[in-house]
Scaffold this motif. Structure first.
Motif, PDB file in Angstrom:
ATOM      1  N   ALA A   1       0.836  -1.342  -0.054  1.00  0.00           N
ATOM      2  CA  ALA A   1      -0.016   0.062   0.018  1.00  0.00           C
ATOM      3  C   ALA A   1       0.706   1.284   0.183  1.00  0.00           C
ATOM      4  O   ALA A   1       0.405   2.369  -0.366  1.00  0.00           O
ATOM      5  N   GLU A   2       1.948   1.190   0.615  1.00  0.00           N
ATOM      6  CA  GLU A   2       3.015   2.254   0.572  1.00  0.00           C
ATOM      7  C   GLU A   2       3.661   2.450  -1.016  1.00  0.00           C
ATOM      8  O   GLU A   2       4.347   3.576  -0.854  1.00  0.00           O
ATOM      9  N   LYS A   3       3.296   1.647  -1.683  1.00  0.00           N
ATOM     10  CA  LYS A   3       3.960   1.833  -2.955  1.00  0.00           C
ATOM     11  C   LYS A   3       2.906   1.958  -4.192  1.00  0.00           C
ATOM     12  O   LYS A   3       3.385   1.953  -5.296  1.00  0.00           O
ATOM     13  N   MET A   4       1.809   2.018  -3.868  1.00  0.00           N
ATOM     14  CA  MET A   4       0.881   1.952  -4.737  1.00  0.00           C
ATOM     15  C   MET A   4      -0.348   2.954  -4.473  1.00  0.00           C
ATOM     16  O   MET A   4      -0.768   3.673  -3.584  1.00  0.00           O
ATOM     17  N   ILE A   5      -1.075   3.429  -5.706  1.00  0.00           N
ATOM     18  CA  ILE A   5      -2.237   4.255  -5.580  1.00  0.00           C
ATOM     19  C   ILE A   5      -3.235   3.663  -6.407  1.00  0.00           C
ATOM     20  O   ILE A   5      -2.966   3.324  -7.891  1.00  0.00           O
ATOM     21  N   ARG A   6      -4.474   3.424  -5.800  1.00  0.00           N
ATOM     22  CA  ARG A   6      -5.442   2.737  -6.521  1.00  0.00           C
ATOM     23  C   ARG A   6      -6.332   3.760  -7.307  1.00  0.00           C
ATOM     24  O   ARG A   6      -6.291   5.004  -7.101  1.00  0.00           O
ATOM     25  N   LEU A   7      -6.944   3.326  -8.507  1.00  0.00           N
ATOM     26  CA  LEU A   7      -7.952   4.292  -9.083  1.00  0.00           C
ATOM     27  C   LEU A   7      -9.523   3.596  -8.883  1.00  0.00           C
ATOM     28  O   LEU A   7      -9.551   2.415  -8.912  1.00  0.00           O
ATOM     29  N   HIS A   8     -10.153   4.568  -8.332  1.00  0.00           N
ATOM     30  CA  HIS A   8     -11.629   4.254  -8.103  1.00  0.00           C
ATOM     31  C   HIS A   8     -12.610   5.092  -8.658  1.00  0.00           C
ATOM     32  O   HIS A   8     -12.546   6.200  -8.763  1.00  0.00           O
ATOM     33  N   VAL A   9     -13.251   4.485  -9.620  1.00  0.00           N
ATOM     34  CA  VAL A   9     -14.265   5.216 -10.515  1.00  0.00           C
ATOM     35  C   VAL A   9     -15.675   4.753 -10.024  1.00  0.00           C
ATOM     36  O   VAL A   9     -15.970   3.648 -10.029  1.00  0.00           O
ATOM     37  N   ILE A  10     -16.622   5.730  -9.724  1.00  0.00           N
ATOM     38  CA  ILE A  10     -17.675   5.521  -8.908  1.00  0.00           C
ATOM     39  C   ILE A  10     -18.830   5.821  -9.913  1.00  0.00           C
ATOM     40  O   ILE A  10     -19.074   6.980 -10.335  1.00  0.00           O
ATOM     41  N   ALA A  11     -19.730   4.971 -10.555  1.00  0.00           N
ATOM     42  CA  ALA A  11     -20.946   5.176 -11.551  1.00  0.00           C
ATOM     43  C   ALA A  11     -21.994   6.100 -10.926  1.00  0.00           C
ATOM     44  O   ALA A  11     -22.070   6.082  -9.743  1.00  0.00           O
ATOM     45  N   ASN A  12     -22.793   6.822 -11.647  1.00  0.00           N
ATOM     46  CA  ASN A  12     -23.815   7.544 -11.177  1.00  0.00           C
ATOM     47  C   ASN A  12     -24.935   6.573 -10.629  1.00  0.00           C
ATOM     48  O   ASN A  12     -25.226   6.711  -9.405  1.00  0.00           O
ATOM     49  N   SER A  13     -25.035   5.513 -11.246  1.00  0.00           N
ATOM     50  CA  SER A  13     -26.154   4.399 -11.192  1.00  0.00           C
ATOM     51  C   SER A  13     -25.749   3.170 -11.538  1.00  0.00           C
ATOM     52  O   SER A  13     -24.605   3.055 -12.452  1.00  0.00           O
ATOM     53  N   ASP A  14     -26.525   2.103 -11.348  1.00  0.00           N
ATOM     54  CA  ASP A  14     -26.477   0.800 -12.004  1.00  0.00           C
ATOM     55  C   ASP A  14     -26.897   0.840 -13.339  1.00  0.00           C
ATOM     56  O   ASP A  14     -26.965  -0.359 -13.758  1.00  0.00           O
ATOM     57  N   SER A  15     -27.758   1.794 -13.883  1.00  0.00           N
ATOM     58  CA  SER A  15     -28.068   1.646 -15.396  1.00  0.00           C
ATOM     59  C   SER A  15     -26.936   1.451 -16.088  1.00  0.00           C
ATOM     60  O   SER A  15     -26.163   1.475 -16.000  1.00  0.00           O
ATOM     61  N   ALA A  16     -27.392   0.713 -17.318  1.00  0.00           N
ATOM     62  CA  ALA A  16     -26.550   0.138 -18.253  1.00  0.00           C
ATOM     63  C   ALA A  16     -25.894   1.309 -18.964  1.00  0.00           C
ATOM     64  O   ALA A  16     -24.511   1.465 -19.060  1.00  0.00           O
ATOM     65  N   ALA A  17     -26.815   2.558 -19.190  1.00  0.00           N
ATOM     66  CA  ALA A  17     -26.071   3.926 -19.434  1.00  0.00           C
ATOM     67  C   ALA A  17     -24.938   4.252 -18.638  1.00  0.00           C
ATOM     68  O   ALA A  17     -23.943   4.734 -19.143  1.00  0.00           O
ATOM     69  N   ASP A  18     -25.165   4.486 -17.245  1.00  0.00           N
ATOM     70  CA  ASP A  18     -24.323   5.066 -16.393  1.00  0.00           C
ATOM     71  C   ASP A  18     -23.116   3.867 -16.099  1.00  0.00           C
ATOM     72  O   ASP A  18     -21.981   4.613 -16.187  1.00  0.00           O
ATOM     73  N   GLN A  19     -23.398   2.559 -16.276  1.00  0.00           N
ATOM     74  CA  GLN A  19     -22.134   1.710 -16.371  1.00  0.00           C
ATOM     75  C   GLN A  19     -21.135   1.925 -17.415  1.00  0.00           C
ATOM     76  O   GLN A  19     -19.981   1.910 -17.161  1.00  0.00           O
ATOM     77  N   ALA A  20     -21.880   2.047 -18.463  1.00  0.00           N
ATOM     78  CA  ALA A  20     -20.854   2.060 -19.914  1.00  0.00           C
ATOM     79  C   ALA A  20     -20.250   3.413 -19.659  1.00  0.00           C
ATOM     80  O   ALA A  20     -19.070   3.747 -20.147  1.00  0.00           O
ATOM     81  N   LEU A  21     -20.737   4.700 -19.131  1.00  0.00           N
ATOM     82  CA  LEU A  21     -20.276   5.933 -18.813  1.00  0.00           C
ATOM     83  C   LEU A  21     -19.151   5.786 -18.045  1.00  0.00           C
ATOM     84  O   LEU A  21     -17.916   6.402 -18.150  1.00  0.00           O
ATOM     85  N   LYS A  22     -19.237   5.080 -16.893  1.00  0.00           N
ATOM     86  CA  LYS A  22     -18.128   4.933 -16.189  1.00  0.00           C
ATOM     87  C   LYS A  22     -16.839   4.496 -16.633  1.00  0.00           C
ATOM     88  O   LYS A  22     -15.898   4.872 -16.477  1.00  0.00           O
ATOM     89  N   LEU A  23     -17.069   3.483 -17.697  1.00  0.00           N
ATOM     90  CA  LEU A  23     -16.090   2.996 -18.345  1.00  0.00           C
ATOM     91  C   LEU A  23     -15.140   3.750 -19.338  1.00  0.00           C
ATOM     92  O   LEU A  23     -14.093   3.834 -19.568  1.00  0.00           O
ATOM     93  N   GLU A  24     -16.169   4.840 -19.942  1.00  0.00           N
ATOM     94  CA  GLU A  24     -15.617   5.869 -20.643  1.00  0.00           C
ATOM     95  C   GLU A  24     -14.551   6.824 -19.803  1.00  0.00           C
ATOM     96  O   GLU A  24     -13.450   7.214 -20.297  1.00  0.00           O
ATOM     97  N   VAL A  25     -15.144   7.115 -18.715  1.00  0.00           N
ATOM     98  CA  VAL A  25     -14.540   7.956 -17.754  1.00  0.00           C
ATOM     99  C   VAL A  25     -13.115   7.133 -17.281  1.00  0.00           C
ATOM    100  O   VAL A  25     -12.131   8.057 -17.232  1.00  0.00           O
ATOM    101  N   ARG A  26     -13.285   6.133 -17.091  1.00  0.00           N
ATOM    102  CA  ARG A  26     -11.898   5.248 -16.722  1.00  0.00           C
ATOM    103  C   ARG A  26     -10.837   5.520 -17.738  1.00  0.00           C
ATOM    104  O   ARG A  26      -9.687   5.469 -17.396  1.00  0.00           O
ATOM    105  N   ASP A  27     -11.456   4.965 -18.818  1.00  0.00           N
ATOM    106  CA  ASP A  27     -10.196   4.899 -20.294  1.00  0.00           C
ATOM    107  C   ASP A  27      -9.592   6.374 -20.317  1.00  0.00           C
ATOM    108  O   ASP A  27      -8.470   6.525 -20.550  1.00  0.00           O
ATOM    109  N   ALA A  28     -10.366   7.529 -20.150  1.00  0.00           N
ATOM    110  CA  ALA A  28      -9.953   8.833 -20.171  1.00  0.00           C
ATOM    111  C   ALA A  28      -8.991   9.041 -19.180  1.00  0.00           C
ATOM    112  O   ALA A  28      -7.884   9.627 -19.317  1.00  0.00           O
ATOM    113  N   ILE A  29      -9.209   9.016 -17.884  1.00  0.00           N
ATOM    114  CA  ILE A  29      -8.555   9.068 -16.885  1.00  0.00           C
ATOM    115  C   ILE A  29      -7.205   8.164 -16.682  1.00  0.00           C
ATOM    116  O   ILE A  29      -6.152   8.604 -16.522  1.00  0.00           O
TER     117      ILE A  29
END
Length: 198
Positions: free
Chosen positions: A31-59
């Motif tokens: 843990a002292e050598k790592m930084i995790r990435l945590h992306v939290i979607a707006n909701s569990d709808s298919a559109a919001d979950q797909a959006l989460k992955l787009e944000v993940r890719d850009a980040i």
């Protein structure tokens, strides 16, 4: 006879406690050598979950660009802290370009994670510094990986190992998380157990 059982039980308890403490220390060192990435979607709808992955890719794309030359966790944390507004803006633009109007927030904070197995590595449960992006209400399923060292996009074992070692992970730590160490499953379960006691 009763004395013998008490002695044996004491020895087993001591051995378990020692092994658990060692496993807990291994998690802390990782843990002292790592930084995790945590992306939290707006909701569990298919559109919001797909959006989460787009944000993940850009980040991930931008984070890899800015963190590649960081030599250690301290430098990576300082770099991310300075660029949080830029990363938040990238995420907001991604959301807007996808036709949504959710607010996005980005922060660096300590978060607890369960044990997690990815395609090419596993991480024990515990507390890790996280780059967290919350989209909208942040009530959907989340996605997480490791942003430093940049392990999420490593296509080969060699790329993964090179990236991990360049960020300061030892050969033993790389072997532990890539499951080359035979004891990793037991050690991670011990870490989970110790963390649950704490």
């Amino acid at each position: 006879m009763k004395k013998r059982w008490i002695v044996m039980l004491s020895l087993v308890t001591a051995l378990c406690a020692t092994a658990a403490w060692s496993a807990h220390q291994s998690q802390r060192q990782l843990a002292e050598k790592m930084i995790r990435l945590h992306v939290i979607a707006n909701s569990d709808s298919a559109a919001d979950q797909a959006l989460k992955l787009e944000v993940r890719d850009a980040i991930l794309q931008r984070a890899e660009e800015i963190l590649t030359d960081c030599e250690d966790m301290t430098e990576a944390e300082e770099t991310l802290s300075a660029l949080l507004p830029e990363l938040e803006e990238i995420a907001a633009e991604t959301v807007s370009e996808a036709g949504f109007y959710y607010a996005v927030s980005a922060d660096l904070s300590l978060e607890r994670y369960p044990a997690r197995t990815y395609d090419s590595f596993s991480l024990p449960a515990g507390s890790y510094l996280s780059l967290r992006l919350t989209i909208g209400a942040g009530e959907g399923k989340n996605w997480w990986c490791v942003v430093f060292p940049p392990l999420c996009n490593a296509a080969t074992t060699e790329e993964f190992t090179d990236s991990a070692e360049a960020a300061g992970l030892t050969e033993e730590e790389v072997a532990l998380i890539t499951q080359e160490s035979e004891g990793y499953v037991v050690r991670f379960k011990l870490i989970d157990w110790v963390e649950s006691l704490l």
